[in-house]
Scaffold this motif. Sequence first.
Motif, mmCIF file in Angstrom:
data_model
loop_
_atom_site.group_PDB
_atom_site.id
_atom_site.type_symbol
_atom_site.label_atom_id
_atom_site.label_comp_id
_atom_site.label_asym_id
_atom_site.label_seq_id
_atom_site.Cartn_x
_atom_site.Cartn_y
_atom_site.Cartn_z
ATOM 1 N N TYR A 166 0.832 -1.202 0.000
ATOM 2 C CA TYR A 166 0.000 0.000 0.000
ATOM 3 C C TYR A 166 0.870 1.258 0.000
ATOM 4 O O TYR A 166 0.628 2.207 -0.753
ATOM 5 N N LEU A 167 1.912 1.252 0.818
ATOM 6 C CA LEU A 167 2.836 2.387 0.870
ATOM 7 C C LEU A 167 3.570 2.539 -0.459
ATOM 8 O O LEU A 167 3.742 3.653 -0.972
ATOM 9 N N GLY A 168 3.996 1.431 -1.038
ATOM 10 C CA GLY A 168 4.698 1.486 -2.310
ATOM 11 C C GLY A 168 3.826 2.035 -3.423
ATOM 12 O O GLY A 168 4.284 2.852 -4.249
ATOM 13 N N LEU A 169 2.561 1.621 -3.479
ATOM 14 C CA LEU A 169 1.638 2.147 -4.488
ATOM 15 C C LEU A 169 1.427 3.645 -4.314
ATOM 16 O O LEU A 169 1.322 4.392 -5.293
ATOM 17 N N THR A 170 1.375 4.099 -3.052
ATOM 18 C CA THR A 170 1.177 5.525 -2.782
ATOM 19 C C THR A 170 2.369 6.344 -3.257
ATOM 20 O O THR A 170 2.207 7.400 -3.882
ATOM 21 N N VAL A 171 3.565 5.864 -2.971
ATOM 22 C CA VAL A 171 4.774 6.569 -3.425
ATOM 23 C C VAL A 171 4.826 6.606 -4.948
ATOM 24 O O VAL A 171 5.116 7.643 -5.555
ATOM 25 N N PHE A 172 4.547 5.481 -5.580
ATOM 26 C CA PHE A 172 4.568 5.403 -7.043
ATOM 27 C C PHE A 172 3.551 6.369 -7.648
ATOM 28 O O PHE A 172 3.837 7.091 -8.618
ATOM 29 N N SER A 173 2.341 6.408 -7.064
ATOM 30 C CA SER A 173 1.300 7.313 -7.551
ATOM 31 C C SER A 173 1.699 8.768 -7.361
ATOM 32 O O SER A 173 1.440 9.620 -8.226
ATOM 33 N N THR A 174 2.343 9.080 -6.238
ATOM 34 C CA THR A 174 2.806 10.451 -5.981
ATOM 35 C C THR A 174 3.778 10.909 -7.054
ATOM 36 O O THR A 174 3.667 12.022 -7.583
ATOM 37 N N VAL A 175 4.736 10.059 -7.379
ATOM 38 C CA VAL A 175 5.723 10.404 -8.405
ATOM 39 C C VAL A 175 5.049 10.623 -9.754
ATOM 40 O O VAL A 175 5.358 11.577 -10.481
ATOM 41 N N LEU A 176 4.092 9.767 -10.096
ATOM 42 C CA LEU A 176 3.397 9.910 -11.372
ATOM 43 C C LEU A 176 2.599 11.205 -11.441
ATOM 44 O O LEU A 176 2.605 11.900 -12.473
ATOM 45 N N PHE A 177 1.899 11.552 -10.363
ATOM 46 C CA PHE A 177 1.137 12.800 -10.346
ATOM 47 C C PHE A 177 2.066 14.002 -10.510
ATOM 48 O O PHE A 177 1.742 14.964 -11.210
ATOM 49 N N ASN A 178 3.221 13.941 -9.869
ATOM 50 C CA ASN A 178 4.171 15.044 -9.987
ATOM 51 C C ASN A 178 4.713 15.160 -11.409
ATOM 52 O O ASN A 178 4.807 16.267 -11.963
ATOM 53 N N LEU A 179 5.050 14.029 -12.010
ATOM 54 C CA LEU A 179 5.545 14.047 -13.382
ATOM 55 C C LEU A 179 4.477 14.533 -14.354
ATOM 56 O O LEU A 179 4.793 15.127 -15.399
ATOM 57 N N ALA A 180 3.200 14.307 -13.999
ATOM 58 C CA ALA A 180 2.101 14.725 -14.876
ATOM 59 C C ALA A 180 1.800 16.213 -14.765
ATOM 60 O O ALA A 180 1.042 16.744 -15.585
#
Length: 461
Positions: A166-180
């Motif tokens: 769950y933590l890993g998915l959150t970090v991954f999603s955070t990075v994607l939102f920032n890149l977007a």
Amino acid sequence: MLVPALLDSAIGHSDWIVFVTSSAITIGAAGALYLGTSGPIERFGVKQTFLLTTMAWVVLAVFGALPFMMSTTQLDFTDAFYEAMSGLSTTGGTVIVGLDNAPPGVLLWRALLNWFGGIGIIVMAIAILPVLRVGGMQLFRTESSDRGDKPFATVRDTANGITLTYLGLTVFSTVLFNLAGMDWFDAVCHAMAAVSTGGFSTKDASLGYFESIPILWVAVVSMISGAVPLTYYIRLLRNFGGAALADSQVWTLMGILVVSVGAMTGWAYFEVGLEFVPALSHSAVNVVSIITDTGFVSTDYSTWGGFPMVAFFFFFFIGGCTGSTSGSIKIFRWQILFGSMQAQMIRMLQPHRVVVRTYNGKPVQPDVVDGVINFVFAYILSYVILTLMIAATGLDMLTASSSVASALAGAGPGLGPVVGPAGTFAPLPDAAKWVLCLAMLLGRLEVFTVIVLFTRTFWRS
């Protein structure tokens, strides 16, 4: 609470005092409970576990409401409790207007409520609900003779694995939102809300504020990642191979999403007149948001005509996979019901044939089928009763029916001009908000966990 306090303190906002005060009150209450129960305690029975499960969510919402009452949002207790319950139940409906100018600490607190509510229900689904045999959650049976859907031998190892995933998915999603295109603060908040399928945004217009197609698709990926069982990722990482990839409820969810998004895209393109890419992007993010019970919106789809309104209403009752952060009836239960219906039709045509119902290639025990049928009946009955209660407060049929469907499913916005994608739940009378709080609690805790407390048998010694 100290995390938003640090954020507000760093930018010089006075609300840091509010979060420190709320933290002190919560720690004081927790300390008093700890000292009051420091002696030996008998092992909990089933009744105590039912009561603890329900009261934990209620008490957490009470303390979670403190910052909303004392901060610059200045919500009264009803609105503050509604906002906290909506966050912890990962519903996403809000009574706060003016999120664009709200203090960062409050926005982060809402995202944290979503995030902790999402991981809380998953761990509860693995550790507690199977023991109670609630609503078909026997898929996660905990007996040593049946590992069910747990990738590890013990509940503790399973919970630890799920938390790390769950933590890993959150970090991954955070990075994607920032890149977007989001800044880091918005990216963190939206990632926590998306992976938890909670739907709290930092903007009044939700995802529509950013006017970014890449952000919409990042949200789609993040919401789907939260609607898939977290044990699914663990199996893939542990090289379970074909057995993990063949999870029927995951592929059924994907099929439903593809068909629904395709149909809505066609409607938006041919009937509404949107260009293809915006039609596909807005259809994808809003359809995925409601089916996975997240609550993000990118546009006011209630203006698209009759078909989308009816379709989105039925989307409330689908849900994601069992063992995910999603709410509603969920794919696993629909599969069991569909299989039961198929078996019934076969018996009608061939009365002497023995029909073995299976799920993922394994026989389904009769108690699982009974649990699913009873859950769906209780879910629909609760929906009818709660809708009548909301209507009794003076609200129209569309507002009453859609707001209850959304609250039970944890899907965020309802339908219509009041509670639809362009509105909030702030205009509703206090009585309606309390009914919706009950609906959110019922939906989050699999209905039976709550309603069993209102039976005479439960309170008999």
